[in-house]
Design a protein around this motif. Structure first.
Motif, PDB file in Angstrom:
ATOM      1  N   THR A  78      -5.151  -3.712  18.089  1.00 54.97           N
ATOM      2  CA  THR A  78      -3.537  -4.487  18.778  1.00 54.97           C
ATOM      3  C   THR A  78      -2.363  -3.870  18.077  1.00 54.97           C
ATOM      4  O   THR A  78      -1.287  -4.195  18.781  1.00 54.97           O
ATOM      5  CB  THR A  78      -3.549  -5.816  18.595  1.00 54.97           C
ATOM      6  OG1 THR A  78      -5.640  -6.113  19.808  1.00 54.97           O
ATOM      7  CG2 THR A  78      -3.167  -6.614  19.372  1.00 54.97           C
ATOM      8  N   PHE A  79      -2.392  -4.706  16.508  1.00 62.68           N
ATOM      9  CA  PHE A  79      -1.272  -4.760  16.195  1.00 62.68           C
ATOM     10  C   PHE A  79      -0.163  -4.012  15.260  1.00 62.68           C
ATOM     11  O   PHE A  79       0.550  -3.951  14.358  1.00 62.68           O
ATOM     12  CB  PHE A  79      -1.634  -6.284  15.140  1.00 62.68           C
ATOM     13  CG  PHE A  79      -1.156  -7.865  15.084  1.00 62.68           C
ATOM     14  CD1 PHE A  79      -0.013  -7.606  15.158  1.00 62.68           C
ATOM     15  CD2 PHE A  79      -2.066  -7.839  15.696  1.00 62.68           C
ATOM     16  CE1 PHE A  79      -0.035  -9.411  15.820  1.00 62.68           C
ATOM     17  CE2 PHE A  79      -1.689  -9.206  16.133  1.00 62.68           C
ATOM     18  CZ  PHE A  79      -0.798  -9.441  16.223  1.00 62.68           C
ATOM     19  N   ASN A  95       1.298 -10.605  12.578  1.00 62.58           N
ATOM     20  CA  ASN A  95       0.105 -10.482  12.462  1.00 62.58           C
ATOM     21  C   ASN A  95      -0.432 -11.240  10.985  1.00 62.58           C
ATOM     22  O   ASN A  95      -1.959 -10.950  11.084  1.00 62.58           O
ATOM     23  CB  ASN A  95       0.634  -8.310  11.534  1.00 62.58           C
ATOM     24  CG  ASN A  95      -0.778  -7.793  11.778  1.00 62.58           C
ATOM     25  OD1 ASN A  95      -0.660  -6.743  11.191  1.00 62.58           O
ATOM     26  ND2 ASN A  95      -1.964  -8.475  11.781  1.00 62.58           N
ATOM     27  N   ALA A  98      -1.430 -14.116  13.332  1.00 61.21           N
ATOM     28  CA  ALA A  98      -2.593 -14.126  14.201  1.00 61.21           C
ATOM     29  C   ALA A  98      -4.136 -13.993  13.653  1.00 61.21           C
ATOM     30  O   ALA A  98      -5.303 -14.266  13.732  1.00 61.21           O
ATOM     31  CB  ALA A  98      -2.611 -12.527  14.267  1.00 61.21           C
ATOM     32  N   TRP A  99      -4.169 -12.973  11.973  1.00 60.26           N
ATOM     33  CA  TRP A  99      -4.895 -13.123  10.914  1.00 60.26           C
ATOM     34  C   TRP A  99      -5.290 -14.498  10.147  1.00 60.26           C
ATOM     35  O   TRP A  99      -6.434 -14.651  10.351  1.00 60.26           O
ATOM     36  CB  TRP A  99      -4.601 -12.658   9.290  1.00 60.26           C
ATOM     37  CG  TRP A  99      -5.585 -13.051   8.703  1.00 60.26           C
ATOM     38  CD1 TRP A  99      -6.516 -11.717   8.902  1.00 60.26           C
ATOM     39  CD2 TRP A  99      -5.478 -13.342   7.475  1.00 60.26           C
ATOM     40  NE1 TRP A  99      -7.227 -11.886   7.969  1.00 60.26           N
ATOM     41  CE2 TRP A  99      -6.855 -12.892   6.876  1.00 60.26           C
ATOM     42  CE3 TRP A  99      -4.715 -14.588   6.715  1.00 60.26           C
ATOM     43  CZ2 TRP A  99      -7.329 -13.615   5.458  1.00 60.26           C
ATOM     44  CZ3 TRP A  99      -5.198 -14.485   6.062  1.00 60.26           C
ATOM     45  CH2 TRP A  99      -6.189 -14.787   4.963  1.00 60.26           C
ATOM     46  N   MET A 215      -4.961 -11.194  20.918  1.00 55.04           N
ATOM     47  CA  MET A 215      -5.006 -10.801  19.744  1.00 55.04           C
ATOM     48  C   MET A 215      -5.807  -9.765  19.451  1.00 55.04           C
ATOM     49  O   MET A 215      -5.923  -8.480  18.591  1.00 55.04           O
ATOM     50  CB  MET A 215      -4.095 -11.983  18.623  1.00 55.04           C
ATOM     51  CG  MET A 215      -5.257 -12.025  18.130  1.00 55.04           C
ATOM     52  SD  MET A 215      -4.972 -13.722  16.986  1.00 55.04           S
ATOM     53  CE  MET A 215      -5.055 -14.955  18.237  1.00 55.04           C
ATOM     54  N   ASP A 219      -8.229  -4.453  19.966  1.00 53.25           N
ATOM     55  CA  ASP A 219      -9.491  -4.017  19.236  1.00 53.25           C
ATOM     56  C   ASP A 219     -10.280  -3.448  19.486  1.00 53.25           C
ATOM     57  O   ASP A 219     -10.995  -2.821  18.979  1.00 53.25           O
ATOM     58  CB  ASP A 219      -9.055  -5.316  18.264  1.00 53.25           C
ATOM     59  CG  ASP A 219      -8.086  -5.750  17.608  1.00 53.25           C
ATOM     60  OD1 ASP A 219      -6.850  -4.868  17.462  1.00 53.25           O
ATOM     61  OD2 ASP A 219      -8.028  -7.322  17.280  1.00 53.25           O
ATOM     62  N   SER A 302     -11.707  -8.758  14.170  1.00 53.03           N
ATOM     63  CA  SER A 302     -10.537  -8.649  14.386  1.00 53.03           C
ATOM     64  C   SER A 302      -9.643  -9.453  13.478  1.00 53.03           C
ATOM     65  O   SER A 302      -8.544  -8.604  13.300  1.00 53.03           O
ATOM     66  CB  SER A 302      -9.750  -9.583  15.615  1.00 53.03           C
ATOM     67  OG  SER A 302     -10.475  -8.540  16.974  1.00 53.03           O
ATOM     68  N   ASN A 306      -7.027  -7.232  11.290  1.00 51.70           N
ATOM     69  CA  ASN A 306      -5.522  -7.461  11.069  1.00 51.70           C
ATOM     70  C   ASN A 306      -5.067  -7.726   9.596  1.00 51.70           C
ATOM     71  O   ASN A 306      -4.048  -7.141   9.418  1.00 51.70           O
ATOM     72  CB  ASN A 306      -5.677  -8.965  12.057  1.00 51.70           C
ATOM     73  CG  ASN A 306      -5.539  -9.623  13.320  1.00 51.70           C
ATOM     74  OD1 ASN A 306      -5.018  -8.261  13.695  1.00 51.70           O
ATOM     75  ND2 ASN A 306      -5.606 -10.289  14.038  1.00 51.70           N
ATOM     76  N   THR A 309      -4.484  -4.122   9.066  1.00 51.54           N
ATOM     77  CA  THR A 309      -3.335  -3.986   9.200  1.00 51.54           C
ATOM     78  C   THR A 309      -2.309  -4.356   9.218  1.00 51.54           C
ATOM     79  O   THR A 309      -0.458  -3.452   9.063  1.00 51.54           O
ATOM     80  CB  THR A 309      -2.697  -4.388  10.930  1.00 51.54           C
ATOM     81  OG1 THR A 309      -4.073  -3.818  11.707  1.00 51.54           O
ATOM     82  CG2 THR A 309      -1.642  -3.719  11.782  1.00 51.54           C
TER      83      THR A 309
END
Length: 453
Positions: A78-79, A95, A98-99, A215, A219, A302, A306, A309
């Protein structure tokens, strides 16, 4: 930088559409779906309006389905895909949020699962105290953390089994609720306002489920077998999540006829416990706790993706250790030190939902406007020369600000949070997403005009 550092290696793309379906089915089979159904009724809707809101809200999982389809087509998580819309540096802020969101909700679920395990022990006369709570935390958090050593195809198999086990057991609870429901009262519920009641109900469901899960969608989509039809990835993601969620929300709508306090209770699991036979108590709490595990597995995986990423490069073992420490630390603080922390923490996570709604809207509009022929691998490399994609970044900032201007909850009230937006932070998520779409299209018009000059 070679493609292998961005794209998922071909030998790791082993997920079938069926496994993808079970993955999302397991993540949405938890009995909190009953609570969502009761919350829909709390918007003063008729039975038909409530069922329709549940259906539309569940089908909003088309958003993660769309993201998963892009992930499968590109073979990118995703990211990393999101770098194209925001730039490699500009992408780090959404990002990171989202984490935070993944780790935050994962911690909330671990805390909830621990409390449910403790309640389960009480049904067999094992007292609840700090020692038994600690044991329950070790067991529940341990199950989640151990999942970090498994690969995607192994996790998918685990999710398949969890789907069957907790799906069947949750179905038993649903049958009990349907048997005890006051059907006459349900059918005779008065109609509510479509704009001030029905629409906010849909917004609540979407904000609490599909938008939050977006999000994580690519993944999993990135690991789908290459020859799989994109439509299969879309439908198995969408319906895998929407089917159990809709069925459970429908059950919750009927359950609210015998337990009206379900939607407003601080402990909805105890309210549901009152609606089942006492002999089923142990199994009930086992299902309630166990049903949270699949959600935790997806969030945990995820969250680690993340973190990588964002640019924090650590080994899998170190990443596992970092996340385990954070999750357990938050859980210990809430369970043993400050019980008042959790409600404020959930408010913080709701604010993050506004930021992520604008993120996913920009991500999808960017894909429509600029990625029709696929994503340029150079835009997704960490050493890309495109550090900032200002169209996406400015759109995200404007849309997020709009969301906060219309949000209203116990901690904060935006200047435009009046009328249908008053005390309804979920609608602000819709405002944020809609604003993102509008601003992105405006930027695209200016961009085309400048290119034609």
């Amino acid at each position: 930088m070679d493609n292998e550092f961005v794209k998922v290696p071909e030998d790791q793309k082993k997920l079938s559409p069926g496994k993808l379906f079970y993955n999302w089915f397991a993540a949405n089979i938890g009995i909190m779906g009953f609570v969502y159904g009761a919350i829909i009724v709390s918007y003063h809707l008729s039975f038909l309006q409530s069922i329709l809101a549940a259906l539309v809200g569940a089908l909003s999982f088309a958003i993660p389905g769309w993201v998963a389809m892009i992930g499968q087509r590109e073979g990118v998580t995703t990211f990393k895909l999101s770098r194209a819309a925001y730039g490699t540096h500009g992408n780090k802020i959404p990002n990171f949020m989202a984490w935070l969101n993944m780790v935050g909700w994962l911690s909330v679920n671990v805390i909830t699962g621990t409390l449910l395990f403790s309640a389960m022990l009480k049904t067999i006369n094992i007292p609840k105290n700090e020692f038994t709570t600690a044991i329950c935390l070790i067991i529940f958090a341990g199950l989640v953390i151990v999942s970090g050593v498994f690969k995607e195809d192994t996790l998918a198999k685990i999710q398949t089994w969890l789907s069957w086990i907790f799906g069947v057991l949750t179905l038993v609870i649903l049958i009990i609720f349907l048997y005890n429901a006051n059907w006459a009262e349900a059918v005779n519920m008065k109609s509510g306002h479509w704009l001030t009641g029905w629409l906010p109900a849909i917004a609540f469901i979407a904000a609490g489920s599909s938008i939050s899960w977006s999000m994580a969608a690519a993944d999993w989509g990135a690991y789908v077998r290459p020859k799989t039809r994109p439509a299969a990835t879309f439908w198995n993601t969408t319906l895998g999540a929407a089917t159990p969620l809709f069925v459970l929300m429908a059950g919750g709508i009927l359950l609210s006829t015998i337990e009206p306090s379900l939607a407003t209770s601080g402990n909805p699991y105890d309210v549901m416990y009152k609606a089942i036979p006492s002999w089923f108590g142990f199994t009930y709490f086992l299902i309630a706790a166990g049903g949270l595990i699949p959600q935790c597995l997806i969030s945990f995986r995820s969250a680690r993706i993340n973190l990588s990423t964002i640019g924090i490069k650590v080994s899998q073992r170190t990443s596992l250790l970092i996340h385990a420490i954070i999750i357990i630390a938050i859980s210990i603080y809430v369970l043993f030190i400050s019980g008042n922390f959790l409600s404020n923490f959930e408010l913080f996570l709701n604010f993050l939902g506004i930021c992520l709604a604008s993120w996913v809207a920009i991500f999808l509009v960017d894909s429509i406007l600029y990625r029709k022929n696929g994503y340029d691998i150079k835009l997704m490399n960490e050493d890309s020369v495109t550090h900032y994609n200002w169209g996406g970044i400015i759109s995200w900032i404007i849309a997020t600000i709009f969301g906060f201007l219309f949000t209203s909850n116990a901690a904060y009230r935006g200047i435009f949070a009046h009328g249908i937006f008053e005390n309804n932070s979920s609608l602000a998520v819709f405002v944020s997403g809609t604003a993102a779409i509008v601003v992105m299209f405006v930027f695209s018009i200016f961009k085309r005009s400048s290119q034609n000059e």
